[in-house]
Design a protein around this motif. Sequence first.
Motif, PDB file in Angstrom:
ATOM      1  N   ARG A  46       0.815  -1.211   0.000  1.00  0.00           N
ATOM      2  CA  ARG A  46       0.000   0.000   0.000  1.00  0.00           C
ATOM      3  C   ARG A  46       0.848   1.260   0.000  1.00  0.00           C
ATOM      4  NH1 ARG A  46      -2.135   3.621   3.414  1.00  0.00           N
ATOM      5  NH2 ARG A  46      -0.993   2.813   5.178  1.00  0.00           N
ATOM      6  N   VAL A  47       2.032   1.184   0.580  1.00  0.00           N
ATOM      7  CA  VAL A  47       2.792   2.400   0.807  1.00  0.00           C
ATOM      8  C   VAL A  47       3.626   2.789  -0.396  1.00  0.00           C
ATOM      9  CG1 VAL A  47       4.508   3.494   2.279  1.00  0.00           C
ATOM     10  CG2 VAL A  47       2.852   1.950   3.278  1.00  0.00           C
ATOM     11  N   PHE A  48       4.570   1.910  -0.750  1.00  0.00           N
ATOM     12  CA  PHE A  48       5.558   2.303  -1.742  1.00  0.00           C
ATOM     13  C   PHE A  48       5.403   1.609  -3.086  1.00  0.00           C
ATOM     14  CE2 PHE A  48       7.980   2.980   2.302  1.00  0.00           C
ATOM     15  CZ  PHE A  48       7.991   4.364   2.219  1.00  0.00           C
ATOM     16  N   GLY A  49       4.476   0.679  -3.210  1.00  0.00           N
ATOM     17  CA  GLY A  49       4.421  -0.086  -4.448  1.00  0.00           C
ATOM     18  C   GLY A  49       5.607  -1.009  -4.563  1.00  0.00           C
ATOM     19  N   GLY A  50       6.202  -1.398  -3.416  1.00  0.00           N
ATOM     20  CA  GLY A  50       7.348  -2.286  -3.421  1.00  0.00           C
ATOM     21  C   GLY A  50       6.969  -3.612  -4.062  1.00  0.00           C
TER      22      GLY A  50
ATOM     23  N   ILE B 159      20.683  -0.750   2.798  1.00  0.00           N
ATOM     24  CA  ILE B 159      19.287  -1.156   2.978  1.00  0.00           C
ATOM     25  C   ILE B 159      18.457   0.048   3.410  1.00  0.00           C
ATOM     26  CG2 ILE B 159      17.735  -2.610   4.340  1.00  0.00           C
ATOM     27  CD1 ILE B 159      19.990  -4.655   4.518  1.00  0.00           C
ATOM     28  N   ASP B 160      17.260   0.171   2.829  1.00  0.00           N
ATOM     29  CA  ASP B 160      16.343   1.248   3.189  1.00  0.00           C
ATOM     30  C   ASP B 160      14.922   0.686   3.198  1.00  0.00           C
ATOM     31  OD1 ASP B 160      15.313   1.294   0.492  1.00  0.00           O
ATOM     32  OD2 ASP B 160      17.039   2.494  -0.101  1.00  0.00           O
ATOM     33  N   PRO B 161      13.904   1.470   3.589  1.00  0.00           N
ATOM     34  CA  PRO B 161      12.532   0.940   3.675  1.00  0.00           C
ATOM     35  C   PRO B 161      11.953   0.430   2.363  1.00  0.00           C
ATOM     36  CG  PRO B 161      12.720   2.934   4.984  1.00  0.00           C
ATOM     37  CD  PRO B 161      14.009   2.810   4.222  1.00  0.00           C
ATOM     38  N   LEU B 162      12.541   0.814   1.223  1.00  0.00           N
ATOM     39  CA  LEU B 162      12.064   0.300  -0.060  1.00  0.00           C
ATOM     40  C   LEU B 162      12.712  -1.027  -0.432  1.00  0.00           C
ATOM     41  CD1 LEU B 162      11.826   3.400  -2.444  1.00  0.00           C
ATOM     42  CD2 LEU B 162       9.962   2.018  -1.561  1.00  0.00           C
ATOM     43  N   SER B 163      13.774  -1.396   0.262  1.00  0.00           N
ATOM     44  CA  SER B 163      14.483  -2.626  -0.066  1.00  0.00           C
ATOM     45  C   SER B 163      13.590  -3.830   0.213  1.00  0.00           C
ATOM     46  CB  SER B 163      15.767  -2.741   0.755  1.00  0.00           C
ATOM     47  OG  SER B 163      16.633  -1.644   0.497  1.00  0.00           O
ATOM     48  N   ALA B 164      13.582  -4.761  -0.710  1.00  0.00           N
ATOM     49  CA  ALA B 164      12.806  -5.990  -0.541  1.00  0.00           C
ATOM     50  C   ALA B 164      13.806  -7.142  -0.479  1.00  0.00           C
ATOM     51  CB  ALA B 164      11.825  -6.171  -1.686  1.00  0.00           C
ATOM     52  N   GLY B 165      14.259  -7.485   0.709  1.00  0.00           N
ATOM     53  CA  GLY B 165      15.276  -8.506   0.850  1.00  0.00           C
ATOM     54  C   GLY B 165      16.637  -7.961   0.459  1.00  0.00           C
ATOM     55  N   GLU B 166      17.553  -8.857   0.192  1.00  0.00           N
ATOM     56  CA  GLU B 166      18.901  -8.447  -0.190  1.00  0.00           C
ATOM     57  C   GLU B 166      18.925  -8.085  -1.672  1.00  0.00           C
ATOM     58  OE1 GLU B 166      21.621 -11.485   0.866  1.00  0.00           O
ATOM     59  OE2 GLU B 166      21.328 -11.226   3.031  1.00  0.00           O
ATOM     60  N   GLU B 167      19.399  -6.886  -1.950  1.00  0.00           N
ATOM     61  CA  GLU B 167      19.455  -6.396  -3.326  1.00  0.00           C
ATOM     62  C   GLU B 167      20.905  -6.189  -3.736  1.00  0.00           C
ATOM     63  OE1 GLU B 167      15.343  -3.837  -3.919  1.00  0.00           O
ATOM     64  OE2 GLU B 167      17.112  -2.790  -3.148  1.00  0.00           O
TER      65      GLU B 167
END
Length: 614
Positions: A55-59, A589-597
Amino acid sequence: MKQKNEQIHTRRLLTYLLIGLIGVLGLVCLYYGSSFAPGSRRSDDTGSRLYGSDRVFGGISRNRDLFDLLDEQGHYLEVPKSIPICDIKYSELIPCLDRNLIYQLKLKPNLAVMEHYERHCPPPERRYNCLIPPPKSYKIPIRWPASRDEVWKANIPHTHLAEEKSDQHWMVVDGEKIKFPGGGTHFHYGADKYIVGLAQMLKFPGDKLHNGGNIRNVLDVGCGVASFGAYLLPLDIIAMSLAPNDVHENQIQFALERGIPSTLGVLGTKRLPYPSRSFELAHCSRCRIDWLQRDGILLLELDRLLRPGGYFAYSSPEAYEQDPENRKIWNAMYSLLKRMCWRVVVKRGQTVIWAKPLSNSCYLKRDPGTQPPLCSSSNDPDASWNVSLKACITPYSAKMHKERSSGLLPWPQRLTAAPLRLEEIGVSAEEFNEDTNIWHFRVIEYWKQMKSVIQKNSIRNVMDMNSNLGGFAAALKDKDVWVMNVAPIKMSARLKIIYDRGLIGTVHNWCEAFSTYPRTYDLLHAWAVFSEIEDHGCSAEDLLIEMDRILRPEGLVIIRDKHSVINYIQKVIPALRWDGWLSEFEPRIDPLSAGEERVLIARKKLWTDGFITM
């Protein structure tokens, strides 16, 4: 006894092998059963999600996909050792706007409504799985801002427009270059003077068309080589310059080579891929569009796209010629727009400027049965991918009707201010601001990595392939670039936020080719795009080949995705010839990160002779 034990052992071994085989087959069925056919078209209202979002970032939602399963077992998708080069005759191929394909597939588009200029993508078995070569003698493009006025003739070796439009000063051939004096069909003395004239007609302060930053987003239909849009840029106005791949087939190619925001598209049978209420001004200068056809359906599309109180500047013989035929067209157009509640703001010389109403008040006062009708409440004005045009007026929502405006701040404040329409997509102002800050730091990190290879003005045309809320583009505000923000189909609701920030963009399905010429972008940014497309039957290799088609020689790609994706793409890079320069690193890592990038940045080589073609 020994024989019996051996039999038991053999049966167990066979059982384990059978269970293992069933497990592998189950995984394969699970994977392919969830896919859809590559290249299949999808509307905004049907089909499975191309991208899952929060809902927030479209992650991006992180389901276990083929990349993960193979990576866990130490295996990877089959990596091509080489990718062939297409024949030189395909150097300007646009796969989904290839009229030869229409003939080959024996399609029967309606020429009267421009269906032959709309997207018709090749089925998977007819895709060109080869790299598009540049034309012979291709040179690295002239850098912005000099490119506004001149390009290398070798890069777009077509001079027919210069000959056909010689009296209108569109373009002039001068030795190895093609130059652009800034003229047009209705502004022979230059687009800059024409723009001042529009501002004077509207009585804007200082004869500046930006009107104190309140005019920011412009739609220029039938834009030619986009000189109108080029001369709006110094005023901090960005135009989506739009034209089809028609008899003037290279006009948008010239515009992009010049570094001017532009795209291929046509007002035909489908909505343009933009949300409602996106532009403060629409412009047509001798655009040769029949605005009265099909009950005014094309004017009604402009009405959908204009903001409350938005303007339509129209320069055409119907606005000023006095012969019977042009007077008849003018009277019919005037009557239609009056029924649409538009009003003439000013009419002078060859140009008339209309304004769209600020609220629903006029619509509510129309006599019953007045045509065109209002669209039904079930109509989604923001749905725009593969959606048929409708001959109806898009009324404002109850909230918009009450406010009587879009409530946007002037440019540049609107770039970072939280738009009112955030509420429609369930994002708060705080979440929006956090997204903006995250991308600010992400872009700083990118540019630190690229500082050794970026030269002054070497990046001009930029594409964000998964634009979300437009944070990446907003973070580039101090660089002399423009960004085409691309919203995946099921994220298309977020594109309105990008326009409300004073940016531009489009909706697209990355299972298909993008509507642009080859070699038109200097930088492609792909955040979490590859990790999802495989789940939907779309090939990572196909997308890499498409990115190569779009990317200019010596252009850069920034791919941000999970480890397994980056590992695979790294192995394909030599086949793509993107190994002119490479950087691969683990971002913070930041709040938009989805796992390890991981982030992979690669540079495309300028090819030399000697490659084998198909």
